[in-house]
Write a protein that holds these residues in place. Sequence first.
Motif, mmCIF file in Angstrom:
data_model
loop_
_atom_site.group_PDB
_atom_site.id
_atom_site.type_symbol
_atom_site.label_atom_id
_atom_site.label_comp_id
_atom_site.label_asym_id
_atom_site.label_seq_id
_atom_site.Cartn_x
_atom_site.Cartn_y
_atom_site.Cartn_z
ATOM 1 N N LEU A 158 0.822 -1.204 0.000
ATOM 2 C CA LEU A 158 0.000 0.000 0.000
ATOM 3 C C LEU A 158 0.860 1.259 0.000
ATOM 4 O O LEU A 158 0.432 2.314 0.464
ATOM 5 C CB LEU A 158 -0.922 -0.008 1.219
ATOM 6 N N SER A 159 2.045 1.172 -0.562
ATOM 7 C CA SER A 159 2.960 2.315 -0.601
ATOM 8 C C SER A 159 2.348 3.462 -1.403
ATOM 9 O O SER A 159 1.925 3.283 -2.545
ATOM 10 C CB SER A 159 4.288 1.913 -1.252
ATOM 11 N N GLY A 160 2.279 4.624 -0.778
ATOM 12 C CA GLY A 160 1.788 5.810 -1.478
ATOM 13 C C GLY A 160 0.310 5.791 -1.799
ATOM 14 O O GLY A 160 -0.152 6.561 -2.640
ATOM 15 N N THR A 177 2.702 -3.506 3.516
ATOM 16 C CA THR A 177 3.649 -2.401 3.415
ATOM 17 C C THR A 177 2.848 -1.107 3.384
ATOM 18 O O THR A 177 2.035 -0.889 2.479
ATOM 19 C CB THR A 177 4.492 -2.513 2.134
ATOM 20 N N LEU A 178 3.067 -0.233 4.377
ATOM 21 C CA LEU A 178 2.208 0.930 4.578
ATOM 22 C C LEU A 178 2.951 2.258 4.438
ATOM 23 O O LEU A 178 2.413 3.307 4.797
ATOM 24 C CB LEU A 178 1.551 0.848 5.958
ATOM 25 N N THR A 179 4.144 2.248 3.886
ATOM 26 C CA THR A 179 4.927 3.481 3.749
ATOM 27 C C THR A 179 4.225 4.472 2.820
ATOM 28 O O THR A 179 3.929 4.155 1.665
ATOM 29 C CB THR A 179 6.322 3.172 3.185
ATOM 30 N N GLY A 180 3.940 5.654 3.337
ATOM 31 C CA GLY A 180 3.283 6.680 2.526
ATOM 32 C C GLY A 180 1.781 6.516 2.414
ATOM 33 O O GLY A 180 1.132 7.258 1.665
ATOM 34 N N LEU A 181 1.206 5.571 3.154
ATOM 35 C CA LEU A 181 -0.251 5.410 3.148
ATOM 36 C C LEU A 181 -0.892 6.613 3.832
ATOM 37 O O LEU A 181 -0.585 6.944 4.960
ATOM 38 C CB LEU A 181 -0.629 4.129 3.897
#
Length: 236
Positions: A158-160, A177-181
């Motif tokens: 779920l990046s970005g 993966t939650l970076t930038g969510l």
Amino acid sequence: MTTSIKTAWTLGLVAGVLTFLPQASPAHAKGNCNADPAPQVNWQDCRKRNLILSGNDLSGSLLEKTDFAGTDLRDTNLAGSVMIKAIMNRANAAGSNLKEVDLSKMEGNRVVFSGADMTGARFDKGELARAVFKGTKLTGASFQKAEFSRSNFSGADLSGVNMSYANLSRAVFSGATLTGLNVQNSWTYLARFEGADLSGVLNMTQMQLDQSCGDAETVLPKDLNRPASWPCADGE
């Protein structure tokens, strides 16, 4: 005024009034519903329920308002297709290519997208309760104002992704993966973040965190505190 002059004047007045009356809009265009599966096929507003369409190339197709309820779309190429207001209740699109697909305002309760590539897809204002996104690539997708209650994002990328104003109640994010969510103003009631890394999540508030579920393995966003209510009781 003579009769002929009166008649001409009356007809001219009527014509002038008709000119300013609202014109009837043309009937909603419908696609070629009998066309075989192919790239850029036009199945707009067609009924394609409970079919086996797996493995086909439907890239760049016009599928607006198409009814795919219960249809097998596994390993199908739908990249770049327009699927606004499509119906996909209980459809299975696992492993499919849905890059840059516009699924805005779609209806997809219990739809399966496991392992699909949905990079840059749009789900804005969609209804996707209990949808399955296990291991799905959703980089840069948009979920604004969408309904995802009880959906499963385990292991998804779920990046970005933009999930602002979305309903994420009881959705599962373990291993994702939650970076930038972006979860600005999203509803996170009992959302499952056990073992998730929330350090790169954007716009999460303490209230959102307090409403959600996590555990000792959950990595918190900067400046937020671990809720006293964690872990959630079984059955919540």
